[in-house]
Scaffold this active site. Sequence first.
Site, mmCIF file in Angstrom:
data_model
loop_
_atom_site.group_PDB
_atom_site.id
_atom_site.type_symbol
_atom_site.label_atom_id
_atom_site.label_comp_id
_atom_site.label_asym_id
_atom_site.label_seq_id
_atom_site.Cartn_x
_atom_site.Cartn_y
_atom_site.Cartn_z
ATOM 1 N N TYR A 43 8.723 76.069 39.980
ATOM 2 C CA TYR A 43 9.507 75.786 38.773
ATOM 3 C C TYR A 43 8.635 75.022 37.758
ATOM 4 C CZ TYR A 43 14.180 76.734 40.885
ATOM 5 O OH TYR A 43 15.299 77.306 41.454
ATOM 6 N N CYS A 74 14.551 68.481 44.391
ATOM 7 C CA CYS A 74 13.464 68.999 43.554
ATOM 8 C C CYS A 74 13.424 68.156 42.283
ATOM 9 C CB CYS A 74 13.764 70.458 43.213
ATOM 10 S SG CYS A 74 12.575 71.208 42.086
ATOM 11 N N CYS A 184 7.275 64.975 44.020
ATOM 12 C CA CYS A 184 7.644 66.353 44.354
ATOM 13 C C CYS A 184 7.777 66.429 45.873
ATOM 14 C CB CYS A 184 6.540 67.296 43.878
ATOM 15 S SG CYS A 184 6.715 68.993 44.470
#
Length: 266
Positions: A43, A74, A184
């Site tokens: 993404y 996320c 992350c």
Amino acid sequence: MPNPNPIGVFDSGVGGISAMKEIRRLLPAEDIIYYADSAHCPYGTKNPAFIRRRIKKVAGFLTGLKVKIIVAACNTASIAGIDFLRQTYPQPIVGMEPAVKPAAALTKNGKVGVMATGVTLTGERFHSLIRRFAGDTEVITVPCPGLVERVELGLLDDPETERLVQRFLDPLVSSGVDTVVLGCPHYPFRLPLVKSVMGPSVPVPDPGNPVARRVAQVLEENDLQKKTKENGREFFFTSGNLATVGRTISILWGDDEEAKVKLERL
Ligand code: DGL
């Protein structure tokens, strides 16, 4: 009323498994459904409007499976669209943000490094985090292109992954940060390497644990816990290549058995 419905967790890919492991540890009885949007991973290189379209579909799929809470495991999705998800779906939604606040409290020399995707590091939510919690702290940010893709393939210990991690950490070592934030959930799978490069005196807090604690807290506040003694089950879905994602999830989840992953293109 206790609620036996599952917890829904999603990520752009398999990284959110690191947060899911913490959720499993804290909430052993809960069923958990995980969605890896691996066909659209990463993404971090996409624009926020695309990311919002994807997470709307993913959250809609999880809602169809009657999840009682949605965890956006996320950072990129949370930065790009957590408010949007909260406006769109009725369940409680827990997101993930780089741990800037705890890092600002931990640092002794006032220098913190943040590894994350480009979307996360340029997002207004991230800058607001810095303004609110790290005003006096020097925050050195490092986008890490390519690292998520290595983890997606289950390539955790190979020399190319190690070289990449070393390269991303170079500017943090040379600027003398004394605390590192993994922004992350893919990155904690390389935590031992990050720790060995940065040295034992540099804390690298696990980003999954605060998410799991928040999930437990929200379930308790809303009286949504399962409240039975038997062990919860896990269900995995992906939009990506079944063989590849299935193999990687088995490695990351660390079960003896191959994880049973179903294909679900959204
Ligand atoms: N899990 C995403 C994040 O937290 C991974 C990055 C990506 O998809 O680019 O940022």
